[in-house]
Design a protein around this motif. Structure first.
Motif, PDB file in Angstrom:
ATOM      1  N   TYR A   2      68.952  62.490  40.441  1.00 27.94           N
ATOM      2  CA  TYR A   2      68.956  63.893  40.080  1.00 27.94           C
ATOM      3  C   TYR A   2      69.785  64.058  38.813  1.00 27.94           C
ATOM      4  CZ  TYR A   2      67.420  65.112  44.866  1.00 27.94           C
ATOM      5  OH  TYR A   2      66.722  65.229  46.034  1.00 27.94           O
ATOM      6  N   SER A   3      69.671  65.214  38.203  1.00 29.76           N
ATOM      7  CA  SER A   3      70.561  65.531  37.084  1.00 29.76           C
ATOM      8  C   SER A   3      71.917  65.946  37.653  1.00 29.76           C
ATOM      9  CB  SER A   3      69.984  66.665  36.242  1.00 29.76           C
ATOM     10  OG  SER A   3      69.964  67.877  36.983  1.00 29.76           O
ATOM     11  N   GLU A   4      72.950  65.778  36.838  1.00 29.71           N
ATOM     12  CA  GLU A   4      74.280  66.173  37.299  1.00 29.71           C
ATOM     13  C   GLU A   4      74.339  67.681  37.540  1.00 29.71           C
ATOM     14  OE1 GLU A   4      79.022  65.591  36.179  1.00 29.71           O
ATOM     15  OE2 GLU A   4      77.473  65.072  34.713  1.00 29.71           O
ATOM     16  N   SER A   5      73.637  68.443  36.728  1.00 29.16           N
ATOM     17  CA  SER A   5      73.635  69.902  36.917  1.00 29.16           C
ATOM     18  C   SER A   5      73.017  70.279  38.258  1.00 29.16           C
ATOM     19  CB  SER A   5      72.880  70.591  35.773  1.00 29.16           C
ATOM     20  OG  SER A   5      71.533  70.183  35.732  1.00 29.16           O
ATOM     21  N   MET A   6      72.001  69.519  38.699  1.00 34.09           N
ATOM     22  CA  MET A   6      71.390  69.783  40.005  1.00 34.09           C
ATOM     23  C   MET A   6      72.377  69.480  41.129  1.00 34.09           C
ATOM     24  SD  MET A   6      68.911  70.828  41.830  1.00 34.09           S
ATOM     25  CE  MET A   6      67.544  70.940  40.668  1.00 34.09           C
ATOM     26  N   ILE A   7      73.143  68.406  40.964  1.00 34.65           N
ATOM     27  CA  ILE A   7      74.146  68.062  41.974  1.00 34.65           C
ATOM     28  C   ILE A   7      75.200  69.161  42.057  1.00 34.65           C
ATOM     29  CG2 ILE A   7      75.913  66.404  42.668  1.00 34.65           C
ATOM     30  CD1 ILE A   7      72.987  65.455  42.953  1.00 34.65           C
ATOM     31  N   LYS A   8      75.619  69.677  40.911  1.00 31.05           N
ATOM     32  CA  LYS A   8      76.606  70.753  40.903  1.00 31.05           C
ATOM     33  C   LYS A   8      76.077  71.975  41.651  1.00 31.05           C
ATOM     34  CE  LYS A   8      78.976  69.509  36.590  1.00 31.05           C
ATOM     35  NZ  LYS A   8      79.247  69.917  35.187  1.00 31.05           N
ATOM     36  N   LYS A   9      74.807  72.279  41.470  1.00 32.09           N
ATOM     37  CA  LYS A   9      74.210  73.415  42.176  1.00 32.09           C
ATOM     38  C   LYS A   9      74.202  73.167  43.679  1.00 32.09           C
ATOM     39  CE  LYS A   9      71.216  74.994  38.403  1.00 32.09           C
ATOM     40  NZ  LYS A   9      69.813  75.173  37.933  1.00 32.09           N
ATOM     41  N   HIS A  10      73.858  71.940  44.083  1.00 36.21           N
ATOM     42  CA  HIS A  10      73.844  71.597  45.510  1.00 36.21           C
ATOM     43  C   HIS A  10      75.248  71.712  46.102  1.00 36.21           C
ATOM     44  CE1 HIS A  10      69.741  70.607  46.301  1.00 36.21           C
ATOM     45  NE2 HIS A  10      69.685  69.559  45.496  1.00 36.21           N
TER      46      HIS A  10
END
Length: 222
Positions: free
Chosen positions: A188-196
């Motif tokens: 995943y992108s790091e931004s997606m992980i931050k959202k999760h």
């Protein structure tokens, strides 16, 4: 405005004075007692109504860990945060595992110290930033939970109706991985992980990554 009643304990009088001055300048806090060793702090709790104890981890007679143990044996114990000049990952882990609400450093900016106390009073778990990932990782391997990490995450996921991707992020988060490491593992992108991670904290009603990990490992989700 309701004020948080605080006991400050430290064997260094200058530290007691500095911390007391800092906290008394916060509009929602007041220092109602001070102590210069662990036993004196424990004695103060018998005579003064206290919401939060801010105690140095290294004190004579009773150190911070021993003081925490005595405090937790009380009915309706106050919130406990340890504060130290020299960080020790071992003592930080011990405080959090025992049920303390925080482990912070005297060198942190004053506004961060104030924010940490407020977060702890709101039910959060606060730790000096540089130690957070290490503690999360150690909690995952040394936690007193009776079952496996995966079982704890599976139960949390069922209770909170998490998606498969949220569950995957949560289990890696509980293993102490950072956002970029989780992103690399899951493609995943790091931004997606931050959202999760943000959504997971919201789902569990917590204020930090560490509090999320503690909540899941000890099955203390709301």
């Amino acid at each position: 405005m309701k004020q948080t009643r605080i006991l400050v304990a430290d064997d260094d009088p200058l530290a007691v004075n500095a911390l007391s001055s800092l906290l008394n300048n916060a509009e929602d806090m007041t220092v109602v007692a001070t102590a210069f060793d662990g036993q004196q702090a424990l004695d103060r709790l018998d005579t003064v109504d206290v919401d939060l104890v801010l105690a140095d981890i290294h004190m004579p007679k009773l150190d911070g860990v021993a003081l925490l143990s005595e405090i937790l044996a009380k009915d309706d114990p106050p919130v406990f945060i340890s504060i130290t000049a020299l960080a020790s990952e071992k003592s930080a882990l011990k405080v959090i595992e025992m049920g303390g609400s925080g482990y912070i450093l005297k060198s942190q900016p004053p506004e961060m110290i104030i924010a940490s106390l407020r977060e702890a009073m709101n039910g959060g778990v606060v730790v000096a930033p540089h130690a957070m990932n290490w503690i999360a990782q150690r909690l995952a391997t040394s936690s007193s939970v009776n079952s496996s990490l995966k079982a704890s995450v599976d139960e949390a996921a069922e209770q909170k109706h998490l998606s498969d991707s949220e569950s995957e992020v949560l289990i890696l988060l509980c293993r102490g991985l950072g956002n970029q490491e989780i992103a690399d593992r899951l493609f995943y992108s790091e931004s997606m992980i931050k959202k999760h991670v943000s959504q997971l904290m919201k789902s569990f009603g917590v204020h930090s990554r560490l509090e999320l990990v503690v909540s899941v490992l000890n099955r203390q989700w709301k």
